[in-house]
Every structure is written in structure tokens, then in C-alpha cells.
Design a protein around this motif. Structure first.
Motif, PDB file in Angstrom:
ATOM      1  N   UNK A  55     -15.309   5.401  21.938  1.00  0.00           N
ATOM      2  CA  UNK A  55     -15.872   5.500  20.592  1.00  0.00           C
ATOM      3  C   UNK A  55     -14.798   5.905  19.585  1.00  0.00           C
ATOM      4  N   UNK A  56     -13.961   6.879  19.962  1.00  0.00           N
ATOM      5  CA  UNK A  56     -12.899   7.323  19.064  1.00  0.00           C
ATOM      6  C   UNK A  56     -11.912   6.194  18.800  1.00  0.00           C
ATOM      7  N   UNK A  57     -11.571   5.442  19.832  1.00  0.00           N
ATOM      8  CA  UNK A  57     -10.650   4.313  19.654  1.00  0.00           C
ATOM      9  C   UNK A  57     -11.237   3.271  18.720  1.00  0.00           C
ATOM     10  N   UNK A  60     -15.972   0.334   3.130  1.00  0.00           N
ATOM     11  CA  UNK A  60     -15.794   1.765   3.298  1.00  0.00           C
ATOM     12  C   UNK A  60     -16.300   2.180   4.687  1.00  0.00           C
ATOM     13  N   UNK A  61     -15.685   3.217   5.289  1.00  0.00           N
ATOM     14  CA  UNK A  61     -16.176   3.701   6.585  1.00  0.00           C
ATOM     15  C   UNK A  61     -17.621   4.144   6.482  1.00  0.00           C
ATOM     16  N   UNK A  87     -13.013  13.011  11.903  1.00  0.00           N
ATOM     17  CA  UNK A  87     -12.949  13.606  10.570  1.00  0.00           C
ATOM     18  C   UNK A  87     -11.650  13.231   9.867  1.00  0.00           C
ATOM     19  N   UNK A  88     -10.566  13.127  10.629  1.00  0.00           N
ATOM     20  CA  UNK A  88      -9.289  12.723  10.038  1.00  0.00           C
ATOM     21  C   UNK A  88      -9.350  11.292   9.500  1.00  0.00           C
ATOM     22  N   UNK A  89     -10.298  10.531  10.019  1.00  0.00           N
ATOM     23  CA  UNK A  89     -10.483   9.153   9.551  1.00  0.00           C
ATOM     24  C   UNK A  89     -11.592   9.045   8.510  1.00  0.00           C
TER      25      UNK A  89
END
Length: 222
Positions: free
Chosen positions: A69-71, A86-87, A127-129
Motif C-alpha cells: 500500500x505504501x509503495x 490531487x492526492x 503523511x510525507x506524501x
């Protein structure tokens, strides 16, 4: 939301422990075979295009699923940077709470702790993304709980700590439940349900004599 109690988060890693409790690796393979997967590292899943699937155990490994999921978030973020999109603003996962007992002899509590830490790290990376992984994340490790105490020996002996925390958690997560908002808006009201002040009502919460509940905890193999 997601409630996780005494859960194994990595089936392959748990196979030896399950075997010691009488659940053989062959039976575990039968359990997962319907998905085309196997707990045998020598086995590979063949996809429809004929290629071998190296991540044969990912569907039974919460750590691998979380990493996947993070990838995907990192990949999508690069795509968002290249266009007007937008994300996503909503959380990727529902609220999550993990419970585990440190006297659990079936699933080591360290696995719950490690999974919680993996969730925290994944949350930071998302969060960094600019993406929210989950709106709520908690982990409770109880020193006295065995594998089944919260749902079996505890309630049998009148201890409803887990159920009280569960209802309070659902109450906290629920923003539009008329039942909870109307009848259980006050946390003291919730506490009164599980720990009545009236001494006459307290024994009624027990499903059997306390002696039997304590005997079950003493003999509990899990």
C-alpha cells in the motif's frame, strides 16, 4: 473501523507455533489453497498470463500488504506531481485499534507490537506524501491477557474490560449513530453498563462461578 484482537499478522511466520498447538502445516496449506497460495516457500502461484508469482504469501502477511500500500502511495504521488490531479483527501484505511495480551502463548504479543510500529511508519511515509493512512491508530498490550481471556475466561468470570473498551472505541469512531449518540453519549453511562455500582447486579455479569473461571485461566493452553 478495524478491530484486531490477538491476531496473527504473518501466517508463514506463525506456522511453527500453530504446529506446536496441533495445527499442521499441511492443514494450513489446505486452508489457503483456495486462493491459489501456499505456505510452502518452494511453491509459486502462476498468474493468468503464465508468469510465476514470487510474493506467494503476501495475502497472508499483513506486513507485506501494508508495504504494498505504501509503495502504491509513493507511485501515485509521482503521478500526481505530473498532472493537475490531487492526492486523495480521505483516509486510505479505516480507524484501526490493535489489542493483544502479553500472556498469549499462541500468537506472541511482539507480533502485534511490530505490526503497530509498521503502521506508524507507514502512516508517517504517507503523511510525507500528503496522504492520510488512517484517522485513528491505537495499540493496547495488556499484561494479564492470554489468547482467549478477553472473550472467554474474562467474561465468564465477570471481567468485561475488553468489551467495555470495544464499545467505547466504536462510540468514539461513530459520528452519526443515533443509538450511541442518544443513549451512550456520556462515557460514565458506558462504564455503568459494564461495572454497575449496585453490588446485587455485579454477580449477574458472571456466566459461571469465579472458581471455574480461575481454573480455566490456570489450565488455559493458549
Amino acid at each position: 473501523g478495524l478491530i484486531s484482537l490477538s491476531s496473527p499478522y504473518h501466517f508463514q511466520a506463525m506456522a511453527p507455533t500453530f504446529a506446536r498447538h496441533g495445527l499442521s502445516r499441511r492443514f494450513l496449506n489446505r486452508m489457503v489453497s483456495s486462493t491459489g497460495a501456499s505456505l510452502d516457500p518452494s511453491s509459486r502461484t502462476t498468474t493468468r498470463d503464465g508468469s510465476n508469482h514470487d510474493h506467494w504469501h503476501d495475502d497472508f502477511n499483513a506486513f507485506a500488504l501494508l508495504q504494498r500500500l505504501v509503495e502504491s502511495v509513493e507511485t501515485d504521488h509521482a503521478r500526481y506531481d505530473q498532472g493537475p490531479q490531487q492526492p486523495p483527501q480521505q483516509s486510505l484505511l479505516p480507524p484501526i485499534r490493535v489489542w493483544h495480551g502479553k500472556r498469549d502463548k499462541t500468537v506472541p504479543w511482539q507480533m502485534a507490537h511490530d505490526f503497530y510500529q509498521a503502521l506508524v511508519q507507514a502512516q508517517d511515509k504517507c503523511a510525507n506524501r500528503g496522504v492520510t493512512l488512517t484517522s485513528s491508530l491505537e495499540c493496547t498490550l495488556d499484561d494479564a491477557w492470554t489468547h482467549t481471556f478477553p472473550i472467554l475466561e474474562g467474561p465468564m468470570g465477570g471481567c468485561h474490560d475488553f468489551h467495555q473498551q470495544l464499545v467505547e472505541t466504536v462510540h468514539e469512531w461513530s459520528t452519526c449513530s443515533p443509538l450511541l449518540d442518544t443513549h451512550y453519549a456520556d462515557s460514565s453511562t458506558l462504564a455503568e453498563i459494564w461495572q454497575p455500582a449496585d453490588p446485587i447486579l455485579r454477580p449477574l455479569l458472571c456466566c459461571c462461578p469465579m472458581m471455574w473461571a480461575r481454573l480455566a485461566m490456570y489450565c488455559m493452553p493458549f
